[in-house]
Design an enzyme around this catalytic site. Sequence first.
Site, PDB file in Angstrom:
ATOM      1  N   TYR A   1       3.477 -13.098  -1.392  1.00  0.00           N
ATOM      2  CA  TYR A   1       1.956 -13.579  -1.417  1.00  0.00           C
ATOM      3  C   TYR A   1       1.508 -14.105  -2.585  1.00  0.00           C
ATOM      4  O   TYR A   1       2.157 -13.701  -3.803  1.00  0.00           O
ATOM      5  CB  TYR A   1       1.050 -12.568  -0.613  1.00  0.00           C
ATOM      6  CG  TYR A   1       0.897 -11.284  -1.423  1.00  0.00           C
ATOM      7  CD1 TYR A   1      -0.438 -11.240  -2.257  1.00  0.00           C
ATOM      8  CD2 TYR A   1       1.499 -10.140  -1.525  1.00  0.00           C
ATOM      9  CE1 TYR A   1      -0.928 -10.078  -2.740  1.00  0.00           C
ATOM     10  CE2 TYR A   1       0.927  -8.801  -1.936  1.00  0.00           C
ATOM     11  CZ  TYR A   1       0.112  -8.986  -2.806  1.00  0.00           C
ATOM     12  OH  TYR A   1      -0.396  -7.788  -3.295  1.00  0.00           O
TER      13      TYR A   1
ATOM     14  N   GLY B   1     -17.573   3.896  -1.608  1.00  0.00           N
ATOM     15  CA  GLY B   1     -17.833   3.058  -2.758  1.00  0.00           C
ATOM     16  C   GLY B   1     -18.105   3.757  -3.906  1.00  0.00           C
ATOM     17  O   GLY B   1     -17.660   4.849  -4.170  1.00  0.00           O
TER      18      GLY B   1
ATOM     19  N   ASN C   1      -6.765   1.273   5.805  1.00  0.00           N
ATOM     20  CA  ASN C   1      -6.303  -0.301   5.384  1.00  0.00           C
ATOM     21  C   ASN C   1      -6.644  -1.293   6.383  1.00  0.00           C
ATOM     22  O   ASN C   1      -5.605  -1.865   6.684  1.00  0.00           O
ATOM     23  CB  ASN C   1      -4.971  -0.190   4.803  1.00  0.00           C
ATOM     24  CG  ASN C   1      -4.687   0.206   3.492  1.00  0.00           C
ATOM     25  OD1 ASN C   1      -5.746  -0.258   2.601  1.00  0.00           O
ATOM     26  ND2 ASN C   1      -3.846   1.281   2.899  1.00  0.00           N
TER      27      ASN C   1
ATOM     28  N   ALA D   1       0.696  -1.349  -0.033  1.00  0.00           N
ATOM     29  CA  ALA D   1      -0.097  -0.153  -0.017  1.00  0.00           C
ATOM     30  C   ALA D   1       0.797   1.423   0.185  1.00  0.00           C
ATOM     31  O   ALA D   1       0.632   2.101  -0.743  1.00  0.00           O
ATOM     32  CB  ALA D   1      -0.888   0.002   1.208  1.00  0.00           C
TER      33      ALA D   1
ATOM     34  N   GLY E   1      -5.247  -2.034  -6.137  1.00  0.00           N
ATOM     35  CA  GLY E   1      -4.612  -0.676  -5.873  1.00  0.00           C
ATOM     36  C   GLY E   1      -5.037   0.496  -6.132  1.00  0.00           C
ATOM     37  O   GLY E   1      -4.385   1.396  -6.152  1.00  0.00           O
TER      38      GLY E   1
ATOM     39  N   ASP F   1      -4.823   2.968  -2.951  1.00  0.00           N
ATOM     40  CA  ASP F   1      -3.507   3.558  -2.762  1.00  0.00           C
ATOM     41  C   ASP F   1      -3.349   4.611  -3.869  1.00  0.00           C
ATOM     42  O   ASP F   1      -3.080   5.800  -3.550  1.00  0.00           O
ATOM     43  CB  ASP F   1      -2.389   2.579  -3.105  1.00  0.00           C
ATOM     44  CG  ASP F   1      -2.523   1.372  -2.269  1.00  0.00           C
ATOM     45  OD1 ASP F   1      -3.162   1.539  -1.109  1.00  0.00           O
ATOM     46  OD2 ASP F   1      -2.040   0.400  -2.684  1.00  0.00           O
TER      47      ASP F   1
ATOM     48  N   ALA G   1     -16.837  10.103  -2.606  1.00  0.00           N
ATOM     49  CA  ALA G   1     -16.121  10.399  -1.347  1.00  0.00           C
ATOM     50  C   ALA G   1     -16.360  11.463  -1.064  1.00  0.00           C
ATOM     51  O   ALA G   1     -16.646  12.750  -1.897  1.00  0.00           O
ATOM     52  CB  ALA G   1     -14.482  10.383  -1.880  1.00  0.00           C
TER      53      ALA G   1
END
Length: 410
Positions: free
Chosen positions: A109, A288, A222, A54, A320, A323, A292
Site C-alpha cells: 500500500y 483518545g 482495528n 497491525a 503504529g 499496536d 485508557a
Amino acid sequence: MSPLSSVEPADGVADADDVDVDVVCLGESMVTFVPSRPGRLADVPSFARGIGGAESNVACGLALAGHSARWISRVGMDGFGEHLVREIAATGVDTAYVQRDPYRPTGIYFRTAGERAVGSETASSGTASSGTADSGTASSGTANSETADGDTAEPLAEVVYYRAGSAAAAMSPELIPRERAWSGRVLHLTGITPALSGDCRALMRELTVRAPGRPLVSFDLNYRVSLWRKGEAEQNAEPGPAVLLGLARRCDLVFVGEDEAEAVWGVRGPEAIRAALPEPEVLVVKQGGAGATAYARRPDGTDAITFEPALRVDVVAAVGAGDAFAAGFLSGTLRGLPVAERLRHGHLMAAAVLTVPGDLGAPPARERADHLVALDATRWGTLRFGPGWTDLPSPAEKWAETAAVEVTDP
C-alpha cells in the site's frame, strides 16, 4: 484454560515451559510506500519502502521488549514477501510458520503522511489507534490533525491498498493449523483479518473457539470500514459489525477505541462498551487524549475499573501507536503486573512509536520503563517525551556514570 484475572494477574497465561513462545500474532502484513516529501500521492516523485501490519507490529514490539514472539501469516513468493519476512525477523520475531504462496502476491500500500479518520478509506493497518496524539498528548486513540496550540498539523492520510487476492487473504483453517496458532502463552488477533475474506473469517472463528489447550486470546478491534465494505459486497457475506462483535465476545482480552465502538456498533462511552462486551475477562477502552480505561473481572463477577491518563508526546508520525499500546499492555500481562501498570506500559510503548517516523520504535529499556511506570500520579502527569527519549540512559546507568566520575575525579 482459565482467562486472565485482575486479582491474580498471572492467571490465564500458560507457563512458559508449556509452550514454544510468549506470544503468537497472526495476521496480514504489507510493504508500505511512504512519499519522500509531503504532498498528494499524485504529486510526490518517489517513495521510501517500509513494512506495515497491525499484528506483526505487536510481535515486533514484544520482541524488542524482550519477549519471545512469533508471527504467523502468508506472503507471496516474491521480493516484497521476502522483504517483509526479513525485516520482521530482524527484530527477533520467529517467522518459521510464515507460508510462501507461489500464486498469490504480497499486499502493498501507498500512503501519505497524516492520520486516518475512524474507519475511513484512509485507514492503514499500522495506524495509530492508541490515543489521540497531538503535539501534547499520546495514548490510546486516534491521532488528530492539530497541534497542542490548535494549529493545523498533518492532514488526513491518503492511502491506496493493493491487497485484493493477496496471499494472506487465503489464510484458512486448512492452511493454518490451530495447534500452530495456539503455540504461545498468548494469541493476539485483530479485526482486520476477518475482513480479508470468508476463509479468514472461518479461521478467526476456529482460533477463538473454547477448547482444551487454548491460550489467552487477545483481540484488537482495528475497525477498517473500507475493508468491510468490500467484504460485505461478497455474496451472502455477514455484516462487519456483527462479525466483530461475535469475535470480541469469544476473546479473553479485548482492545477497542472509544471512537471505533461508536463507529461500528453505535455505542458511546466506556460503560456502554463494557455493557456491549461483558464476556471478555479484560476489556481495555482507549479514550483518545484522555487515556485508557480497563475493566478486569474479579472472581465475584464484578469489575475492577482502572483508568490511566495519556502521556504528552511531541509526535513525529502518528502511525503504529495503537499496536505499540497493545504490545505494552501484553508485555505487562505476560509479566503478571497489576492492570494499572499494564496500561502505563502501553502508553510508554505508544510514546516510543509516536516519536519516530515509522510504524515501529524501539521501546525503552525495561528498567527505565519500570522506573517511569512506578512514578506517582503527579509525576506521571508531568512527563513529556520527544524524539530520542528511549535512547536516554536508565536510572542504573545514570548512577553508574555518576559513581564513576566520583571515583575517578581527584
